[in-house]
Design an enzyme around this catalytic site. Structure first.
Site, PDB file in Angstrom:
ATOM      1  N   GLN A 260       2.326  -6.950   2.936  1.00 16.79           N
ATOM      2  CA  GLN A 260       3.273  -5.795   2.636  1.00 16.79           C
ATOM      3  C   GLN A 260       3.060  -4.892   3.700  1.00 16.79           C
ATOM      4  O   GLN A 260       2.638  -3.815   3.868  1.00 16.79           O
ATOM      5  CB  GLN A 260       2.276  -4.942   1.409  1.00 16.79           C
TER       6      GLN A 260
ATOM      7  N   ARG B 219       8.193   6.774 -10.776  1.00 13.86           N
ATOM      8  CA  ARG B 219       6.836   6.863 -10.387  1.00 13.86           C
ATOM      9  C   ARG B 219       6.923   6.484  -9.071  1.00 13.86           C
ATOM     10  O   ARG B 219       7.292   5.359  -8.646  1.00 13.86           O
ATOM     11  CB  ARG B 219       6.416   5.902 -11.392  1.00 13.86           C
TER      12      ARG B 219
ATOM     13  N   ASP C 232       5.110   5.176  -5.807  1.00 11.98           N
ATOM     14  CA  ASP C 232       3.839   4.516  -5.375  1.00 11.98           C
ATOM     15  C   ASP C 232       3.294   4.975  -4.153  1.00 11.98           C
ATOM     16  O   ASP C 232       3.863   5.323  -3.459  1.00 11.98           O
ATOM     17  CB  ASP C 232       4.433   2.986  -5.235  1.00 11.98           C
TER      18      ASP C 232
ATOM     19  N   LEU D 151       2.447   6.791   1.794  1.00  8.48           N
ATOM     20  CA  LEU D 151       3.910   6.712   2.402  1.00  8.48           C
ATOM     21  C   LEU D 151       3.927   8.069   3.154  1.00  8.48           C
ATOM     22  O   LEU D 151       4.876   7.948   4.119  1.00  8.48           O
ATOM     23  CB  LEU D 151       4.956   7.112   0.897  1.00  8.48           C
TER      24      LEU D 151
ATOM     25  N   GLU E  84       1.843   8.893  -7.759  1.00  5.39           N
ATOM     26  CA  GLU E  84       0.348   8.302  -7.632  1.00  5.39           C
ATOM     27  C   GLU E  84      -0.261   8.992  -6.445  1.00  5.39           C
ATOM     28  O   GLU E  84       0.144   8.574  -5.374  1.00  5.39           O
ATOM     29  CB  GLU E  84       0.619   6.847  -7.493  1.00  5.39           C
TER      30      GLU E  84
ATOM     31  N   HIS F 250      -2.072   0.248 -14.941  1.00  2.73           N
ATOM     32  CA  HIS F 250      -1.906  -1.199 -14.852  1.00  2.73           C
ATOM     33  C   HIS F 250      -2.840  -1.698 -13.612  1.00  2.73           C
ATOM     34  O   HIS F 250      -2.994  -2.876 -13.654  1.00  2.73           O
ATOM     35  CB  HIS F 250      -0.411  -1.595 -14.253  1.00  2.73           C
TER      36      HIS F 250
HETATM   37  C1  GLC Z   1      -0.158   0.992  -6.032  1.00  2.00           C
HETATM   38  C2  GLC Z   1       0.209   0.204  -7.323  1.00  2.00           C
HETATM   39  C3  GLC Z   1      -0.546  -1.025  -7.087  1.00  2.00           C
HETATM   40  C4  GLC Z   1      -0.010  -1.966  -6.010  1.00  2.00           C
HETATM   41  C5  GLC Z   1       0.123  -1.023  -4.855  1.00  2.00           C
HETATM   42  C6  GLC Z   1       0.667  -1.373  -3.467  1.00  2.00           C
HETATM   43  O1  GLC Z   1      -1.481   1.410  -5.929  1.00  2.00           O
HETATM   44  O2  GLC Z   1      -0.218   0.939  -8.358  1.00  2.00           O
HETATM   45  O3  GLC Z   1      -0.397  -1.826  -8.415  1.00  2.00           O
HETATM   46  O4  GLC Z   1      -0.803  -3.152  -5.790  1.00  2.00           O
HETATM   47  O5  GLC Z   1       0.414   0.295  -4.999  1.00  2.00           O
HETATM   48  O6  GLC Z   1       2.053  -1.334  -3.939  1.00  2.00           O
END
Ligand code: GLC
Length: 557
Positions: free
Chosen positions: A173, A203, A205, A210, A248, A315
Protein backbone atom coordinates in the site's frame (compact mmCIF):
# COMPACT_ATOMS: atom_id res chain seq x y z
CA UNK A 1 -35.10 27.96 12.10
CA UNK A 2 -34.09 25.60 14.87
CA UNK A 3 -31.44 23.17 13.73
CA UNK A 4 -32.89 20.29 15.73
CA UNK A 5 -36.13 20.59 13.84
CA UNK A 6 -34.49 20.21 10.46
CA UNK A 7 -32.25 17.52 9.14
CA UNK A 8 -29.59 20.01 8.04
CA UNK A 9 -27.11 18.79 10.59
CA UNK A 10 -28.25 15.21 10.28
CA UNK A 11 -25.03 13.62 11.57
CA UNK A 12 -25.59 15.17 14.96
CA UNK A 13 -28.23 12.57 15.87
CA UNK A 14 -27.59 9.91 13.23
CA UNK A 15 -27.38 6.18 13.76
CA UNK A 16 -24.48 5.04 11.62
CA UNK A 17 -24.21 1.39 10.57
CA UNK A 18 -21.01 0.08 9.03
CA UNK A 19 -21.05 -2.98 6.82
CA UNK A 20 -18.85 -4.75 4.36
CA UNK A 21 -20.79 -5.57 1.18
CA UNK A 22 -18.72 -8.73 0.86
CA UNK A 23 -20.01 -10.28 4.08
CA UNK A 24 -23.57 -8.96 4.30
CA UNK A 25 -25.81 -10.90 1.91
CA UNK A 26 -24.99 -12.94 -1.19
CA UNK A 27 -27.61 -12.94 -3.96
CA UNK A 28 -25.76 -14.72 -6.76
CA UNK A 29 -24.55 -17.72 -4.79
CA UNK A 30 -20.82 -17.15 -5.29
CA UNK A 31 -20.14 -17.06 -1.55
CA UNK A 32 -19.47 -13.34 -1.54
CA UNK A 33 -21.97 -10.70 -0.52
CA UNK A 34 -22.98 -8.14 -3.12
CA UNK A 35 -24.59 -4.73 -3.54
CA UNK A 36 -27.88 -6.34 -4.54
CA UNK A 37 -27.72 -8.22 -1.26
CA UNK A 38 -27.49 -5.02 0.76
CA UNK A 39 -30.44 -3.65 -1.23
CA UNK A 40 -32.47 -6.76 -0.54
CA UNK A 41 -31.80 -6.50 3.17
CA UNK A 42 -32.24 -2.73 3.44
CA UNK A 43 -35.44 -3.12 5.45
CA UNK A 44 -33.53 -4.84 8.23
CA UNK A 45 -31.54 -1.63 8.57
CA UNK A 46 -34.57 0.62 8.23
CA UNK A 47 -36.43 -1.37 10.86
CA UNK A 48 -33.47 -1.19 13.19
CA UNK A 49 -33.56 2.59 12.87
CA UNK A 50 -30.30 3.14 10.97
CA UNK A 51 -30.15 6.61 9.41
CA UNK A 52 -26.72 6.41 7.79
CA UNK A 53 -25.23 3.42 6.10
CA UNK A 54 -21.41 3.36 5.94
CA UNK A 55 -20.14 1.06 3.22
CA UNK A 56 -16.65 -0.30 3.72
CA UNK A 57 -14.49 -0.18 0.55
CA UNK A 58 -16.31 -1.63 -2.47
CA UNK A 59 -13.72 -0.44 -5.00
CA UNK A 60 -11.70 -2.73 -7.29
CA UNK A 61 -8.99 -4.37 -5.22
CA UNK A 62 -6.54 -7.27 -5.11
CA UNK A 63 -8.04 -7.69 -1.62
CA UNK A 64 -4.85 -8.02 0.35
CA UNK A 65 -6.19 -5.66 3.04
CA UNK A 66 -9.89 -6.43 2.83
CA UNK A 67 -10.46 -3.83 0.14
CA UNK A 68 -8.42 -1.04 1.79
CA UNK A 69 -5.94 -1.62 -1.04
CA UNK A 70 -7.57 0.02 -4.03
CA UNK A 71 -6.73 -0.11 -7.73
CA UNK A 72 -9.39 2.33 -8.96
CA UNK A 73 -10.88 5.07 -6.79
CA UNK A 74 -13.72 5.56 -9.29
CA UNK A 75 -14.69 1.92 -9.67
CA UNK A 76 -16.93 -0.72 -8.12
CA UNK A 77 -15.39 -4.16 -7.72
CA UNK A 78 -17.23 -6.33 -10.27
CA UNK A 79 -17.42 -9.16 -7.73
CA UNK A 80 -19.66 -6.93 -5.61
CA UNK A 81 -21.73 -5.33 -8.35
CA UNK A 82 -21.82 -2.30 -10.59
CA UNK A 83 -22.24 1.45 -10.39
CA UNK A 84 -25.86 0.92 -11.38
CA UNK A 85 -26.44 -1.41 -8.44
CA UNK A 86 -24.79 1.03 -6.09
CA UNK A 87 -27.09 3.80 -7.26
CA UNK A 88 -30.08 1.45 -6.78
CA UNK A 89 -28.93 0.83 -3.22
CA UNK A 90 -28.53 4.54 -2.51
CA UNK A 91 -32.01 5.18 -3.93
CA UNK A 92 -33.57 2.45 -1.80
CA UNK A 93 -31.79 3.79 1.26
CA UNK A 94 -32.94 7.34 0.59
CA UNK A 95 -36.48 6.10 0.20
CA UNK A 96 -36.21 4.88 3.79
CA UNK A 97 -34.72 8.10 5.12
CA UNK A 98 -31.24 6.68 5.17
CA UNK A 99 -28.09 8.32 3.83
CA UNK A 100 -25.14 6.38 2.47
CA UNK A 101 -21.48 7.19 3.06
CA UNK A 102 -18.40 5.21 2.01
CA UNK A 103 -14.81 4.76 2.99
CA UNK A 104 -12.46 7.26 1.41
CA UNK A 105 -9.06 5.56 1.43
CA UNK A 106 -6.68 8.05 -0.14
CA UNK A 107 -3.64 7.86 2.11
CA UNK A 108 -2.41 5.10 -0.19
CA UNK A 109 -3.26 2.98 -3.20
CA UNK A 110 -2.67 -0.68 -3.90
CA UNK A 111 0.72 -1.36 -5.48
CA UNK A 112 -1.34 -2.79 -8.34
CA UNK A 113 -2.95 0.59 -9.01
CA UNK A 114 -2.09 1.79 -12.55
CA UNK A 115 -0.71 5.00 -11.05
CA UNK A 116 1.83 3.10 -8.99
CA UNK A 117 2.60 0.71 -11.84
CA UNK A 118 3.41 3.68 -14.01
CA UNK A 119 5.25 5.53 -11.23
CA UNK A 120 7.58 2.64 -10.46
CA UNK A 121 8.32 1.96 -14.13
CA UNK A 122 10.00 5.28 -14.88
CA UNK A 123 11.22 8.47 -13.30
CA UNK A 124 9.59 10.27 -16.23
CA UNK A 125 6.16 8.88 -15.47
CA UNK A 126 3.56 11.60 -14.80
CA UNK A 127 2.64 9.59 -11.70
CA UNK A 128 6.16 9.26 -10.29
CA UNK A 129 5.65 12.22 -7.96
CA UNK A 130 2.26 11.00 -6.83
CA UNK A 131 4.13 8.72 -4.42
CA UNK A 132 6.93 9.40 -1.95
CA UNK A 133 10.40 8.20 -3.04
CA UNK A 134 13.85 8.26 -1.48
CA UNK A 135 17.24 6.91 -2.52
CA UNK A 136 17.87 5.87 1.07
CA UNK A 137 15.33 5.22 3.82
CA UNK A 138 15.47 7.85 6.60
CA UNK A 139 17.01 6.81 9.95
CA UNK A 140 13.57 6.56 11.62
CA UNK A 141 12.20 4.20 8.95
CA UNK A 142 11.19 1.64 11.54
CA UNK A 143 9.23 4.07 13.76
CA UNK A 144 5.43 4.02 13.90
CA UNK A 145 4.79 0.78 12.05
CA UNK A 146 1.06 0.02 12.06
CA UNK A 147 1.25 -3.73 11.46
CA UNK A 148 4.37 -4.74 13.40
CA UNK A 149 3.77 -8.46 12.89
CA UNK A 150 4.04 -8.08 9.11
CA UNK A 151 6.19 -5.04 8.40
CA UNK A 152 9.64 -4.04 9.60
CA UNK A 153 9.96 -0.65 7.93
CA UNK A 154 7.85 2.18 6.53
CA UNK A 155 10.09 2.24 3.46
CA UNK A 156 10.37 -0.49 0.84
CA UNK A 157 12.96 -0.76 -1.90
CA UNK A 158 11.40 -1.19 -5.32
CA UNK A 159 13.71 -2.91 -7.83
CA UNK A 160 11.93 -1.52 -10.83
CA UNK A 161 11.92 2.05 -9.51
CA UNK A 162 15.45 1.85 -8.13
CA UNK A 163 14.27 3.79 -5.05
CA UNK A 164 12.51 3.33 -1.74
CA UNK A 165 8.85 4.29 -1.37
CA UNK A 166 6.89 5.22 1.75
CA UNK A 167 4.10 2.96 3.03
CA UNK A 168 2.48 3.71 6.38
CA UNK A 169 0.54 0.44 6.23
CA UNK A 170 1.40 -2.79 4.36
CA UNK A 171 4.20 -2.64 1.82
CA UNK A 172 1.66 -3.34 -0.90
CA UNK A 173 0.00 0.00 0.00
CA UNK A 174 2.34 2.79 -1.21
CA UNK A 175 1.45 6.20 0.26
CA UNK A 176 0.23 8.92 -2.05
CA UNK A 177 2.08 12.21 -1.72
CA UNK A 178 -0.61 14.67 -0.70
CA UNK A 179 1.98 17.43 -0.75
CA UNK A 180 1.65 17.14 -4.53
CA UNK A 181 -1.07 19.51 -5.82
CA UNK A 182 -2.02 17.05 -8.57
CA UNK A 183 -2.77 14.39 -5.98
CA UNK A 184 -4.84 16.85 -3.98
CA UNK A 185 -6.86 17.73 -7.04
CA UNK A 186 -7.39 14.11 -7.89
CA UNK A 187 -8.71 13.41 -4.39
CA UNK A 188 -11.21 16.22 -4.86
CA UNK A 189 -12.30 14.72 -8.15
CA UNK A 190 -12.84 11.38 -6.42
CA UNK A 191 -14.97 13.06 -3.77
CA UNK A 192 -16.91 15.01 -6.40
CA UNK A 193 -17.56 11.84 -8.37
CA UNK A 194 -19.14 9.89 -5.53
CA UNK A 195 -21.13 12.84 -4.25
CA UNK A 196 -22.60 13.23 -7.71
CA UNK A 197 -23.54 9.57 -7.64
CA UNK A 198 -25.49 10.07 -4.44
CA UNK A 199 -23.20 9.52 -1.45
CA UNK A 200 -23.69 11.83 1.54
CA UNK A 201 -20.10 11.87 2.70
CA UNK A 202 -17.19 9.70 3.67
CA UNK A 203 -15.54 7.87 6.47
CA UNK A 204 -12.01 9.13 5.95
CA UNK A 205 -9.42 6.45 6.47
CA UNK A 206 -6.26 7.11 8.48
CA UNK A 207 -6.53 10.92 8.54
CA UNK A 208 -3.36 11.74 10.51
CA UNK A 209 -1.29 9.62 8.10
CA UNK A 210 -3.02 11.18 5.12
CA UNK A 211 -2.08 14.65 6.34
CA UNK A 212 1.41 13.71 7.42
CA UNK A 213 3.81 14.99 4.83
CA UNK A 214 6.93 14.23 6.84
CA UNK A 215 8.08 11.75 4.21
CA UNK A 216 8.14 14.40 1.50
CA UNK A 217 11.64 15.77 1.00
CA UNK A 218 10.59 19.40 0.97
CA UNK A 219 8.19 18.92 3.91
CA UNK A 220 9.48 22.00 5.73
CA UNK A 221 8.31 24.30 2.90
CA UNK A 222 4.85 22.85 2.67
CA UNK A 223 1.68 24.62 3.75
CA UNK A 224 -0.08 23.40 6.91
CA UNK A 225 -1.80 20.10 6.11
CA UNK A 226 -4.85 21.29 8.06
CA UNK A 227 -5.33 23.91 5.36
CA UNK A 228 -5.72 21.02 3.00
CA UNK A 229 -8.37 19.36 5.17
CA UNK A 230 -10.18 22.70 5.34
CA UNK A 231 -10.04 22.98 1.54
CA UNK A 232 -11.40 19.47 1.20
CA UNK A 233 -14.32 20.23 3.50
CA UNK A 234 -15.06 23.49 1.71
CA UNK A 235 -14.95 21.73 -1.65
CA UNK A 236 -17.33 19.07 -0.39
CA UNK A 237 -19.71 21.66 1.00
CA UNK A 238 -19.76 23.49 -2.33
CA UNK A 239 -20.65 20.30 -4.15
CA UNK A 240 -23.10 18.91 -1.60
CA UNK A 241 -24.09 21.05 1.35
CA UNK A 242 -25.36 18.16 3.44
CA UNK A 243 -22.32 15.92 3.08
CA UNK A 244 -20.09 15.05 6.00
CA UNK A 245 -16.62 13.70 6.75
CA UNK A 246 -16.25 11.16 9.55
CA UNK A 247 -12.58 10.83 10.33
CA UNK A 248 -10.48 8.02 11.69
CA UNK A 249 -8.20 9.99 14.02
CA UNK A 250 -6.84 7.80 16.78
CA UNK A 251 -4.83 10.40 18.71
CA UNK A 252 -4.91 11.83 22.23
CA UNK A 253 -7.87 14.18 22.78
CA UNK A 254 -5.84 17.37 22.67
CA UNK A 255 -4.59 16.42 19.21
CA UNK A 256 -7.93 15.17 17.85
CA UNK A 257 -9.63 18.49 18.57
CA UNK A 258 -7.56 20.16 15.85
CA UNK A 259 -9.10 17.88 13.24
CA UNK A 260 -12.53 19.41 13.81
CA UNK A 261 -10.99 22.69 12.69
CA UNK A 262 -11.56 26.05 14.32
CA UNK A 263 -14.57 27.19 16.37
CA UNK A 264 -16.94 26.82 13.41
CA UNK A 265 -15.80 23.28 12.75
CA UNK A 266 -14.47 23.70 9.24
CA UNK A 267 -12.48 20.45 8.91
CA UNK A 268 -13.81 17.00 9.84
CA UNK A 269 -17.51 16.89 10.69
CA UNK A 270 -17.04 13.98 13.05
CA UNK A 271 -14.11 12.20 14.66
CA UNK A 272 -14.29 8.75 16.19
CA UNK A 273 -13.86 8.73 19.95
CA UNK A 274 -11.10 6.13 20.23
CA UNK A 275 -10.10 7.20 23.73
CA UNK A 276 -13.63 6.98 25.15
CA UNK A 277 -13.99 3.52 23.60
CA UNK A 278 -10.79 2.27 25.25
CA UNK A 279 -11.76 3.73 28.62
CA UNK A 280 -15.17 2.10 28.32
CA UNK A 281 -13.53 -1.32 28.11
CA UNK A 282 -11.28 -0.54 31.04
CA UNK A 283 -14.35 0.51 33.03
CA UNK A 284 -16.25 -2.63 32.04
CA UNK A 285 -13.26 -4.75 33.07
CA UNK A 286 -13.18 -3.04 36.49
CA UNK A 287 -16.98 -2.91 36.99
CA UNK A 288 -16.28 0.71 37.82
CA UNK A 289 -17.03 3.63 35.49
CA UNK A 290 -14.40 5.96 37.00
CA UNK A 291 -12.09 5.85 33.95
CA UNK A 292 -14.95 6.52 31.58
CA UNK A 293 -15.93 9.52 33.70
CA UNK A 294 -12.34 10.73 33.62
CA UNK A 295 -12.13 10.47 29.85
CA UNK A 296 -15.40 12.35 29.41
CA UNK A 297 -14.05 15.12 31.62
CA UNK A 298 -10.97 15.36 29.42
CA UNK A 299 -12.79 15.09 26.13
CA UNK A 300 -13.00 18.44 24.35
CA UNK A 301 -16.43 19.58 23.21
CA UNK A 302 -16.74 19.48 19.44
CA UNK A 303 -17.85 22.63 17.60
CA UNK A 304 -21.62 23.06 17.65
CA UNK A 305 -22.31 21.50 14.27
CA UNK A 306 -19.68 18.77 14.63
CA UNK A 307 -19.93 15.61 16.67
CA UNK A 308 -17.96 12.76 18.18
CA UNK A 309 -18.56 9.36 16.59
CA UNK A 310 -18.95 6.88 19.44
CA UNK A 311 -18.59 3.15 19.09
CA UNK A 312 -18.15 -0.07 20.99
CA UNK A 313 -16.64 -2.10 18.17
CA UNK A 314 -15.41 -1.51 14.65
CA UNK A 315 -14.02 -3.63 11.82
CA UNK A 316 -10.41 -3.46 13.05
CA UNK A 317 -8.79 -4.92 16.12
CA UNK A 318 -10.21 -3.39 19.29
CA UNK A 319 -7.26 -1.13 19.81
CA UNK A 320 -6.11 -0.45 23.36
CA UNK A 321 -3.09 1.54 22.26
CA UNK A 322 -3.92 4.60 24.34
CA UNK A 323 -4.09 2.74 27.67
CA UNK A 324 -1.03 2.28 29.86
CA UNK A 325 0.68 -1.13 29.71
CA UNK A 326 -0.92 -2.09 33.04
CA UNK A 327 -4.37 -0.95 31.99
CA UNK A 328 -4.11 -2.79 28.69
CA UNK A 329 -3.07 -5.92 30.55
CA UNK A 330 -6.14 -5.59 32.77
CA UNK A 331 -8.40 -5.49 29.74
CA UNK A 332 -6.54 -8.42 28.19
CA UNK A 333 -6.92 -10.40 31.41
CA UNK A 334 -10.64 -9.66 31.59
CA UNK A 335 -11.64 -9.92 27.95
CA UNK A 336 -8.95 -11.64 25.94
CA UNK A 337 -6.51 -13.60 28.07
CA UNK A 338 -5.39 -15.97 25.32
CA UNK A 339 -2.71 -14.89 22.93
CA UNK A 340 -4.85 -15.98 19.99
CA UNK A 341 -7.38 -13.30 20.99
CA UNK A 342 -4.82 -10.50 20.93
CA UNK A 343 -3.31 -8.66 18.01
CA UNK A 344 -0.17 -6.57 17.47
CA UNK A 345 0.32 -6.50 21.25
CA UNK A 346 -2.15 -3.61 21.42
CA UNK A 347 -5.61 -4.93 20.65
CA UNK A 348 -8.20 -7.68 20.70
CA UNK A 349 -9.65 -9.47 17.71
CA UNK A 350 -12.92 -10.21 19.44
CA UNK A 351 -16.46 -8.95 19.39
CA UNK A 352 -18.21 -7.71 22.52
CA UNK A 353 -20.57 -10.61 23.44
CA UNK A 354 -17.86 -13.26 23.93
CA UNK A 355 -15.84 -10.73 25.93
CA UNK A 356 -18.77 -10.23 28.27
CA UNK A 357 -19.48 -13.94 28.56
CA UNK A 358 -22.64 -13.44 26.50
CA UNK A 359 -24.32 -11.91 29.54
CA UNK A 360 -27.37 -10.25 28.00
CA UNK A 361 -27.79 -7.86 30.95
CA UNK A 362 -24.28 -6.58 30.48
CA UNK A 363 -24.60 -6.34 26.71
CA UNK A 364 -27.82 -4.39 27.00
CA UNK A 365 -26.19 -2.06 29.48
CA UNK A 366 -23.17 -1.48 27.23
CA UNK A 367 -25.34 -0.55 24.24
CA UNK A 368 -27.58 1.60 26.41
CA UNK A 369 -24.43 3.54 27.27
CA UNK A 370 -23.50 3.86 23.61
CA UNK A 371 -26.86 5.40 22.74
CA UNK A 372 -27.10 7.69 25.75
CA UNK A 373 -23.54 9.01 25.95
CA UNK A 374 -22.91 12.23 24.07
CA UNK A 375 -21.88 11.48 20.47
CA UNK A 376 -23.27 9.85 17.35
CA UNK A 377 -23.37 6.07 17.74
CA UNK A 378 -21.70 3.97 15.05
CA UNK A 379 -22.58 0.28 14.88
CA UNK A 380 -20.65 -2.47 13.14
CA UNK A 381 -22.86 -5.02 11.35
CA UNK A 382 -23.87 -7.95 13.51
CA UNK A 383 -23.62 -6.00 16.75
CA UNK A 384 -27.40 -5.64 16.78
CA UNK A 385 -27.78 -9.40 17.22
CA UNK A 386 -24.70 -9.97 19.36
CA UNK A 387 -22.55 -11.84 16.85
CA UNK A 388 -19.31 -13.37 18.10
CA UNK A 389 -15.93 -13.66 16.41
CA UNK A 390 -14.24 -16.55 14.67
CA UNK A 391 -10.72 -16.89 16.04
CA UNK A 392 -9.92 -19.46 13.37
CA UNK A 393 -9.98 -16.64 10.80
CA UNK A 394 -6.74 -14.74 10.24
CA UNK A 395 -5.93 -11.52 12.10
CA UNK A 396 -8.61 -8.87 12.01
CA UNK A 397 -10.83 -11.10 9.87
CA UNK A 398 -11.94 -12.76 13.11
CA UNK A 399 -14.62 -10.05 13.43
CA UNK A 400 -15.44 -9.82 9.73
CA UNK A 401 -17.49 -13.01 9.39
CA UNK A 402 -20.73 -13.19 7.35
CA UNK A 403 -23.91 -11.63 8.69
CA UNK A 404 -26.04 -14.27 10.39
CA UNK A 405 -29.60 -14.04 9.07
CA UNK A 406 -31.10 -17.43 9.92
CA UNK A 407 -30.32 -20.66 11.74
CA UNK A 408 -30.07 -22.51 8.43
CA UNK A 409 -27.02 -23.35 6.26
CA UNK A 410 -24.39 -20.59 6.10
CA UNK A 411 -26.57 -18.55 8.44
CA UNK A 412 -28.75 -17.68 5.45
CA UNK A 413 -25.91 -15.50 4.15
CA UNK A 414 -25.30 -17.46 0.97
CA UNK A 415 -26.35 -20.66 -0.78
CA UNK A 416 -22.75 -21.37 -1.83
CA UNK A 417 -20.77 -24.35 -0.66
CA UNK A 418 -19.49 -23.45 2.85
CA UNK A 419 -15.87 -23.72 1.58
CA UNK A 420 -16.54 -20.91 -0.85
CA UNK A 421 -17.77 -18.32 1.64
CA UNK A 422 -15.95 -14.97 1.68
CA UNK A 423 -15.18 -15.67 5.33
CA UNK A 424 -15.82 -18.64 7.63
CA UNK A 425 -18.76 -18.46 10.06
CA UNK A 426 -18.15 -18.96 13.77
CA UNK A 427 -18.92 -22.32 15.33
CA UNK A 428 -20.22 -23.16 18.80
CA UNK A 429 -22.20 -20.72 20.95
CA UNK A 430 -22.02 -17.93 18.38
CA UNK A 431 -22.86 -20.02 15.31
CA UNK A 432 -25.91 -19.00 13.26
CA UNK A 433 -27.90 -21.69 15.01
CA UNK A 434 -27.63 -19.68 18.24
CA UNK A 435 -27.29 -16.14 16.97
CA UNK A 436 -29.36 -14.94 14.03
CA UNK A 437 -31.69 -12.16 12.91
CA UNK A 438 -34.74 -14.35 12.26
CA UNK A 439 -34.94 -15.72 15.80
CA UNK A 440 -34.30 -12.38 17.43
CA UNK A 441 -36.98 -10.62 15.40
CA UNK A 442 -39.44 -12.99 17.04
CA UNK A 443 -38.13 -12.69 20.58
CA UNK A 444 -39.29 -9.56 22.44
CA UNK A 445 -36.40 -9.87 24.92
CA UNK A 446 -33.69 -10.22 22.29
CA UNK A 447 -30.73 -7.91 21.90
CA UNK A 448 -32.10 -6.92 18.48
CA UNK A 449 -35.34 -5.65 19.96
CA UNK A 450 -33.43 -3.87 22.71
CA UNK A 451 -31.32 -2.11 20.07
CA UNK A 452 -34.45 -1.03 18.21
CA UNK A 453 -35.88 0.41 21.40
CA UNK A 454 -32.65 2.24 22.24
CA UNK A 455 -32.51 3.69 18.76
CA UNK A 456 -36.12 4.86 18.83
CA UNK A 457 -35.67 6.57 22.18
CA UNK A 458 -32.32 8.07 21.19
CA UNK A 459 -33.90 9.55 18.07
CA UNK A 460 -36.75 10.98 20.11
CA UNK A 461 -34.50 12.70 22.62
CA UNK A 462 -32.81 15.82 21.23
CA UNK A 463 -31.30 16.21 24.70
CA UNK A 464 -28.97 13.28 24.03
CA UNK A 465 -27.65 14.45 20.69
CA UNK A 466 -27.99 18.21 20.86
CA UNK A 467 -27.99 18.90 24.55
CA UNK A 468 -25.34 19.69 27.09
CA UNK A 469 -24.49 16.78 29.30
CA UNK A 470 -23.50 16.85 32.95
CA UNK A 471 -21.95 14.02 34.92
CA UNK A 472 -23.98 13.50 38.08
CA UNK A 473 -22.36 13.01 41.47
CA UNK A 474 -23.50 10.21 43.78
CA UNK A 475 -21.91 7.71 46.10
CA UNK A 476 -22.33 4.38 44.33
CA UNK A 477 -18.99 3.28 42.97
CA UNK A 478 -20.40 1.07 40.23
CA UNK A 479 -22.90 3.54 38.77
CA UNK A 480 -22.40 5.94 35.91
CA UNK A 481 -25.00 8.73 35.92
CA UNK A 482 -25.40 11.68 33.62
CA UNK A 483 -28.05 14.09 32.51
CA UNK A 484 -28.51 15.81 29.19
CA UNK A 485 -30.41 19.04 28.85
CA UNK A 486 -31.71 20.70 25.75
CA UNK A 487 -34.01 23.71 25.93
CA UNK A 488 -36.65 22.71 28.48
CA UNK A 489 -36.02 18.97 28.21
CA UNK A 490 -33.93 16.78 30.52
CA UNK A 491 -33.01 13.13 30.20
CA UNK A 492 -31.20 11.30 32.97
CA UNK A 493 -29.37 8.04 32.28
CA UNK A 494 -28.00 5.67 34.90
CA UNK A 495 -25.89 2.59 34.27
CA UNK A 496 -24.76 -0.03 36.73
CA UNK A 497 -21.37 -1.56 35.87
CA UNK A 498 -21.53 -4.23 38.59
CA UNK A 499 -23.25 -7.55 39.09
CA UNK A 500 -25.02 -6.28 42.21
CA UNK A 501 -28.08 -4.13 42.66
CA UNK A 502 -27.39 -0.46 43.20
CA UNK A 503 -29.15 2.57 44.55
CA UNK A 504 -28.39 6.19 43.81
CA UNK A 505 -29.73 9.48 45.04
CA UNK A 506 -29.26 12.13 42.39
CA UNK A 507 -29.66 15.83 42.86
CA UNK A 508 -31.56 16.93 39.79
CA UNK A 509 -31.05 20.64 39.74
CA UNK A 510 -33.84 22.58 38.11
CA UNK A 511 -36.57 20.22 39.20
CA UNK A 512 -39.63 21.78 40.75
CA UNK A 513 -42.80 20.74 42.51
CA UNK A 514 -44.74 18.03 40.73
CA UNK A 515 -41.77 16.88 38.69
CA UNK A 516 -41.58 13.20 37.88
CA UNK A 517 -38.87 11.11 36.32
CA UNK A 518 -40.50 8.76 33.82
CA UNK A 519 -38.67 5.68 32.55
CA UNK A 520 -38.19 5.65 28.79
CA UNK A 521 -36.97 2.06 28.35
CA UNK A 522 -39.42 0.31 30.65
CA UNK A 523 -42.53 0.99 32.63
CA UNK A 524 -41.63 3.00 35.70
CA UNK A 525 -41.71 6.36 37.38
CA UNK A 526 -39.76 7.97 40.18
CA UNK A 527 -40.81 11.04 42.11
CA UNK A 528 -38.43 13.91 42.37
CA UNK A 529 -38.48 15.19 45.94
CA UNK A 530 -39.08 18.81 46.77
CA UNK A 531 -35.40 19.01 47.54
CA UNK A 532 -34.77 18.13 43.89
CA UNK A 533 -33.42 14.65 44.64
CA UNK A 534 -34.53 11.54 42.80
CA UNK A 535 -33.86 8.07 44.29
CA UNK A 536 -33.25 5.33 41.76
CA UNK A 537 -32.80 1.59 42.06
CA UNK A 538 -30.85 -0.37 39.52
CA UNK A 539 -30.67 -4.11 38.84
CA UNK A 540 -27.29 -5.82 38.56
CA UNK A 541 -25.87 -4.51 35.26
CA UNK A 542 -29.07 -2.52 34.98
CA UNK A 543 -29.69 0.73 33.16
CA UNK A 544 -32.45 3.31 33.05
CA UNK A 545 -33.19 6.38 30.98
CA UNK A 546 -35.63 8.80 32.56
CA UNK A 547 -37.16 11.99 31.30
CA UNK A 548 -38.02 14.72 33.74
CA UNK A 549 -41.63 15.62 33.19
CA UNK A 550 -43.04 18.84 34.45
CA UNK A 551 -46.78 19.50 34.39
CA UNK A 552 -47.79 20.62 30.88
CA UNK A 553 -44.62 19.39 29.12
CA UNK A 554 -44.63 18.83 25.37
CA UNK A 555 -42.48 15.71 25.42
CA UNK A 556 -43.64 12.18 24.61
CA UNK A 557 -43.28 9.72 27.45
C1 GLC B 1 -7.60 1.92 8.46
C2 GLC B 1 -8.63 0.84 8.35
C3 GLC B 1 -7.95 -0.50 8.31
C4 GLC B 1 -6.98 -0.54 7.14
C5 GLC B 1 -6.01 0.64 7.20
C6 GLC B 1 -5.25 0.78 5.91
O1 GLC B 1 -6.94 1.90 9.67
O2 GLC B 1 -9.56 0.95 9.39
O3 GLC B 1 -8.86 -1.54 8.23
O4 GLC B 1 -6.24 -1.71 7.17
O5 GLC B 1 -6.69 1.85 7.40
O6 GLC B 1 -6.09 1.29 4.91
Amino acid sequence: MRLTETADVWWKNAVVYCLDVETFFDTDGDGRGDLRGVSQRIDHLAELGVTCLWLMPFYPTPDRDDGYDITDFYGVDPRLGSHGELVELITLAQDRGMRVIADLVVNHTSDQHPWFQSARASRQSPYRDWYVWRDEPPPDADKGIVFPDQEKSLWEYDEQAGQYYLHRFYKHQPDLDIANPEVREEIQRVIGFWLQLGLSGFRVDAVPFLLDTAGALDAADLPDPHDYLRDLRAFMARRHGGAMLLGEVNLPYKDVRRFFGDEDGDELTMCFDFIGMQKLYLSLARSDPAELVKSLRERPDPPEEAQWGTFVRNHDELTLDKLTDEERQEVFDAFGPEESMQLYGRGLRRRLPPMLGNDLRRLKMAYSLLFSLPGTPVLFYGEEIGMGENLAAEGRNAVRTPMQWTATANGGFSIADPDRLAAPLPEGDYSPEHVNVAAQRRDPDSLLNWMKLLIQRYRECPELSWGRYTLLEHDSRSVFAHRSDYEDGTVIAVHNFADEPAHVALAVAGAGVGVQAVDLLSDGTADVGEDGVVELDLDPYGCRWLRLIRPGDRYIV
